[in-house]
Design a protein around this motif. Structure first.
Motif, PDB file in Angstrom:
ATOM      1  N   GLU A   2     -38.014 -28.081   5.509  1.00  0.00           N
ATOM      2  CA  GLU A   2     -37.552 -27.750   6.811  1.00  0.00           C
ATOM      3  C   GLU A   2     -37.527 -26.111   6.836  1.00  0.00           C
ATOM      4  O   GLU A   2     -37.219 -25.465   5.757  1.00  0.00           O
ATOM      5  N   PRO A   3     -37.676 -25.597   8.208  1.00  0.00           N
ATOM      6  CA  PRO A   3     -37.275 -24.060   8.238  1.00  0.00           C
ATOM      7  C   PRO A   3     -36.030 -23.627   7.690  1.00  0.00           C
ATOM      8  O   PRO A   3     -35.073 -24.479   7.709  1.00  0.00           O
ATOM      9  N   PRO A   4     -35.906 -22.534   7.473  1.00  0.00           N
ATOM     10  CA  PRO A   4     -34.631 -21.724   7.091  1.00  0.00           C
ATOM     11  C   PRO A   4     -33.369 -22.140   8.237  1.00  0.00           C
ATOM     12  O   PRO A   4     -33.895 -22.346   9.390  1.00  0.00           O
ATOM     13  N   GLN A   5     -32.187 -22.133   7.782  1.00  0.00           N
ATOM     14  CA  GLN A   5     -31.243 -22.545   8.584  1.00  0.00           C
ATOM     15  C   GLN A   5     -30.434 -21.060   8.623  1.00  0.00           C
ATOM     16  O   GLN A   5     -30.394 -20.288   7.804  1.00  0.00           O
ATOM     17  N   PRO A   6     -29.809 -20.902   9.949  1.00  0.00           N
ATOM     18  CA  PRO A   6     -29.600 -21.724  11.089  1.00  0.00           C
ATOM     19  C   PRO A   6     -30.886 -21.538  11.736  1.00  0.00           C
ATOM     20  O   PRO A   6     -31.385 -20.368  12.164  1.00  0.00           O
ATOM     21  N   ARG A  59     -46.816 -33.495   7.100  1.00  0.00           N
ATOM     22  CA  ARG A  59     -45.739 -34.463   7.170  1.00  0.00           C
ATOM     23  C   ARG A  59     -44.592 -34.150   7.859  1.00  0.00           C
ATOM     24  O   ARG A  59     -44.142 -33.107   7.455  1.00  0.00           O
ATOM     25  N   HIS A  60     -44.171 -35.067   8.930  1.00  0.00           N
ATOM     26  CA  HIS A  60     -43.002 -34.848   9.746  1.00  0.00           C
ATOM     27  C   HIS A  60     -42.339 -35.955  10.077  1.00  0.00           C
ATOM     28  O   HIS A  60     -42.883 -36.943  10.327  1.00  0.00           O
ATOM     29  N   LYS A  61     -41.140 -35.946   9.873  1.00  0.00           N
ATOM     30  CA  LYS A  61     -40.344 -37.011   9.834  1.00  0.00           C
ATOM     31  C   LYS A  61     -40.643 -38.422   9.539  1.00  0.00           C
ATOM     32  O   LYS A  61     -40.835 -39.606   9.887  1.00  0.00           O
ATOM     33  N   GLY A  62     -41.309 -38.257   8.131  1.00  0.00           N
ATOM     34  CA  GLY A  62     -41.736 -39.426   7.309  1.00  0.00           C
ATOM     35  C   GLY A  62     -43.301 -39.958   7.715  1.00  0.00           C
ATOM     36  O   GLY A  62     -43.721 -40.980   7.171  1.00  0.00           O
ATOM     37  N   ASP A  64     -47.345 -38.869   8.197  1.00  0.00           N
ATOM     38  CA  ASP A  64     -48.401 -37.779   7.751  1.00  0.00           C
ATOM     39  C   ASP A  64     -49.180 -37.939   9.066  1.00  0.00           C
ATOM     40  O   ASP A  64     -50.134 -38.837   9.617  1.00  0.00           O
ATOM     41  N   TRP A  65     -49.262 -36.471   9.852  1.00  0.00           N
ATOM     42  CA  TRP A  65     -50.035 -36.411  11.200  1.00  0.00           C
ATOM     43  C   TRP A  65     -51.398 -35.560  11.007  1.00  0.00           C
ATOM     44  O   TRP A  65     -51.166 -34.731   9.802  1.00  0.00           O
ATOM     45  N   PRO A  66     -52.287 -35.802  11.599  1.00  0.00           N
ATOM     46  CA  PRO A  66     -53.438 -35.060  11.443  1.00  0.00           C
ATOM     47  C   PRO A  66     -53.630 -33.618  11.951  1.00  0.00           C
ATOM     48  O   PRO A  66     -54.486 -32.870  11.515  1.00  0.00           O
ATOM     49  N   SER A  67     -52.445 -33.253  12.612  1.00  0.00           N
ATOM     50  CA  SER A  67     -52.336 -31.892  13.186  1.00  0.00           C
ATOM     51  C   SER A  67     -50.936 -31.753  13.880  1.00  0.00           C
ATOM     52  O   SER A  67     -50.157 -32.853  14.045  1.00  0.00           O
ATOM     53  N   ALA A  68     -50.573 -30.460  14.018  1.00  0.00           N
ATOM     54  CA  ALA A  68     -49.148 -30.216  14.608  1.00  0.00           C
ATOM     55  C   ALA A  68     -49.080 -30.852  16.116  1.00  0.00           C
ATOM     56  O   ALA A  68     -48.005 -31.445  16.538  1.00  0.00           O
ATOM     57  N   GLN A  69     -50.257 -30.654  16.666  1.00  0.00           N
ATOM     58  CA  GLN A  69     -50.083 -31.479  18.172  1.00  0.00           C
ATOM     59  C   GLN A  69     -49.858 -32.875  18.242  1.00  0.00           C
ATOM     60  O   GLN A  69     -49.151 -33.163  18.910  1.00  0.00           O
ATOM     61  N   HIS A  70     -50.555 -33.540  17.216  1.00  0.00           N
ATOM     62  CA  HIS A  70     -50.230 -34.998  17.122  1.00  0.00           C
ATOM     63  C   HIS A  70     -48.590 -35.134  16.970  1.00  0.00           C
ATOM     64  O   HIS A  70     -48.114 -36.036  17.414  1.00  0.00           O
ATOM     65  N   ALA A  71     -48.089 -34.405  16.001  1.00  0.00           N
ATOM     66  CA  ALA A  71     -46.509 -34.684  15.744  1.00  0.00           C
ATOM     67  C   ALA A  71     -45.798 -34.255  16.719  1.00  0.00           C
ATOM     68  O   ALA A  71     -44.785 -34.813  17.135  1.00  0.00           O
ATOM     69  N   ARG A 134     -40.231 -26.337  14.375  1.00  0.00           N
ATOM     70  CA  ARG A 134     -40.082 -27.020  13.137  1.00  0.00           C
ATOM     71  C   ARG A 134     -41.508 -27.634  12.551  1.00  0.00           C
ATOM     72  O   ARG A 134     -41.836 -27.404  11.459  1.00  0.00           O
ATOM     73  N   ILE A 135     -42.284 -28.082  13.621  1.00  0.00           N
ATOM     74  CA  ILE A 135     -43.500 -28.522  13.169  1.00  0.00           C
ATOM     75  C   ILE A 135     -44.434 -27.487  12.668  1.00  0.00           C
ATOM     76  O   ILE A 135     -45.089 -27.729  11.706  1.00  0.00           O
ATOM     77  N   VAL A 136     -44.524 -26.463  13.486  1.00  0.00           N
ATOM     78  CA  VAL A 136     -45.257 -25.338  13.159  1.00  0.00           C
ATOM     79  C   VAL A 136     -44.871 -24.767  11.896  1.00  0.00           C
ATOM     80  O   VAL A 136     -46.056 -24.369  10.862  1.00  0.00           O
ATOM     81  N   TYR A 137     -43.941 -24.554  11.521  1.00  0.00           N
ATOM     82  CA  TYR A 137     -43.233 -24.161  10.205  1.00  0.00           C
ATOM     83  C   TYR A 137     -43.795 -24.895   9.145  1.00  0.00           C
ATOM     84  O   TYR A 137     -44.323 -24.796   8.048  1.00  0.00           O
ATOM     85  N   LYS A 138     -43.714 -26.395   9.259  1.00  0.00           N
ATOM     86  CA  LYS A 138     -44.178 -27.234   8.111  1.00  0.00           C
ATOM     87  C   LYS A 138     -45.652 -27.133   8.209  1.00  0.00           C
ATOM     88  O   LYS A 138     -46.075 -27.379   7.118  1.00  0.00           O
ATOM     89  N   LYS A 139     -46.402 -26.916   9.320  1.00  0.00           N
ATOM     90  CA  LYS A 139     -47.773 -26.979   9.200  1.00  0.00           C
ATOM     91  C   LYS A 139     -48.232 -25.773   8.031  1.00  0.00           C
ATOM     92  O   LYS A 139     -49.186 -26.003   7.355  1.00  0.00           O
ATOM     93  N   PHE A 140     -47.578 -24.617   8.292  1.00  0.00           N
ATOM     94  CA  PHE A 140     -47.973 -23.653   7.273  1.00  0.00           C
ATOM     95  C   PHE A 140     -47.236 -23.821   5.956  1.00  0.00           C
ATOM     96  O   PHE A 140     -47.662 -23.320   4.720  1.00  0.00           O
ATOM     97  N   ALA A 141     -46.147 -24.235   5.911  1.00  0.00           N
ATOM     98  CA  ALA A 141     -45.427 -24.241   4.613  1.00  0.00           C
ATOM     99  C   ALA A 141     -46.065 -25.380   3.726  1.00  0.00           C
ATOM    100  O   ALA A 141     -45.932 -25.203   2.468  1.00  0.00           O
ATOM    101  N   GLN A 142     -46.647 -26.290   4.402  1.00  0.00           N
ATOM    102  CA  GLN A 142     -47.242 -27.439   3.643  1.00  0.00           C
ATOM    103  C   GLN A 142     -48.666 -27.089   3.303  1.00  0.00           C
ATOM    104  O   GLN A 142     -49.486 -28.010   2.478  1.00  0.00           O
ATOM    105  N   ASN A 143     -48.972 -25.976   3.937  1.00  0.00           N
ATOM    106  CA  ASN A 143     -50.484 -25.766   3.680  1.00  0.00           C
ATOM    107  C   ASN A 143     -50.635 -24.413   3.142  1.00  0.00           C
ATOM    108  O   ASN A 143     -51.095 -23.465   4.103  1.00  0.00           O
ATOM    109  N   PRO A 144     -50.563 -23.893   2.019  1.00  0.00           N
ATOM    110  CA  PRO A 144     -50.365 -22.568   1.460  1.00  0.00           C
ATOM    111  C   PRO A 144     -51.550 -21.896   2.093  1.00  0.00           C
ATOM    112  O   PRO A 144     -51.431 -20.547   2.081  1.00  0.00           O
TER     113      PRO A 144
END
Length: 235
Positions: A2-6, A59-62, A64-71, A134-144
């Motif tokens: 997840e992205p940093p909080q808050p 991966r978002h909310k359990g 595995d999505w093919p793209s951020a747009q799908h999620a 949240r989704i875009v953050y995960k896109k880049f955090a999960q794909n170095p």
């Protein structure tokens, strides 16, 4: 991850830096042969991977999505939708071969099944922004590899999503008032504003999200070797 909080408060604070960066780039664009902005579109230009419809898994909310747009399109499903109907919509989204196809499926979700935040005219833009963020953050955090490209390719420049959308993209209303900066603008940038007006229009929230995500990912430790090389070059 997840992205940093808050989350939303920090995002809002940092996205305001984007507006100032745009003004600075217009007033002082730097070398005449350099571009003070990063412009992207899925089908054109040098940065298609910045698009939320770019095909890269996350991966978002359990799921595995093919793209951020799908999620993101799955975020449109209302909490009141039955499990069977939810599964049907999610299966349809997962079967979509491209993010663009997923977008079309999301646009066909009935008003009854649509999350209230996405209701036309009465939705909640902050909910939509937080979901996309949240989704875009995960896109880049999960794909170095993509994260490194985001940092290396774009540096500290403002990012503009060239899209005919006044909320997510560059079309709509001006991000800055050209008259406020016209007197201090370089000849090259004044000419560009007169001939390519679309680049400075719209709320450009996709660009602002990338602007903030880039900062947050670049601040994470330990840095990757490629990131250290980039910082050394820019110092």
């Amino acid at each position: 991850e997840e992205p940093p909080q808050p989350l939303l408060a920090e995002f809002k604070a940092r996205s305001s830096q984007f507006e100032q960066a745009v003004r600075n780039a217009i007033i002082d664009p730097g070398a005449e042969d350099s571009d003070p902005f990063v412009e992207y579109h899925l089908r054109t230009g040098a940065h298609p991977y910045l698009s939320e419809t770019y095909s890269v898994g996350l991966r978002h909310k359990g799921i595995d999505w093919p793209s951020a747009q799908h999620a993101f399109q799955a975020e449109k499903i209302a909490d009141t939708v039955s499990p069977e109907k939810r599964k049907q919509i999610i299966d349809d989204l997962l079967a979509a071969e491209t993010g663009s196809q997923a977008l079309k499926i999301g646009r066909k979700i009935s008003l009854q099944d649509l999350h209230p935040a996405f209701h036309p005219g009465s939705g909640d833009p902050e909910y939509r922004l937080e979901a996309m963020y949240r989704i875009v953050y995960k896109k880049f955090a999960q794909n170095p590899v993509l994260a490194e490209r985001l940092i290396y390719d774009t540096g500290n420049r403002p990012i503009l999503h060239i899209r005919d959308d006044g909320f997510w993209g560059t079309s709509g209303r001006p991000m800055v008032d050209p008259e406020d900066v016209a007197r201090t603008m370089s000849t090259r940038m004044r000419s560009r504003m007169e001939t390519e007006r679309e680049w400075w229009r719209g709320d450009n929230w996709n660009g602002k999200i990338l602007f903030v995500v880039r900062e947050q990912i670049s601040e994470q430790e330990p840095p990757h070797p490629f990131r250290v090389e980039f910082k050394a070059r820019s110092s």
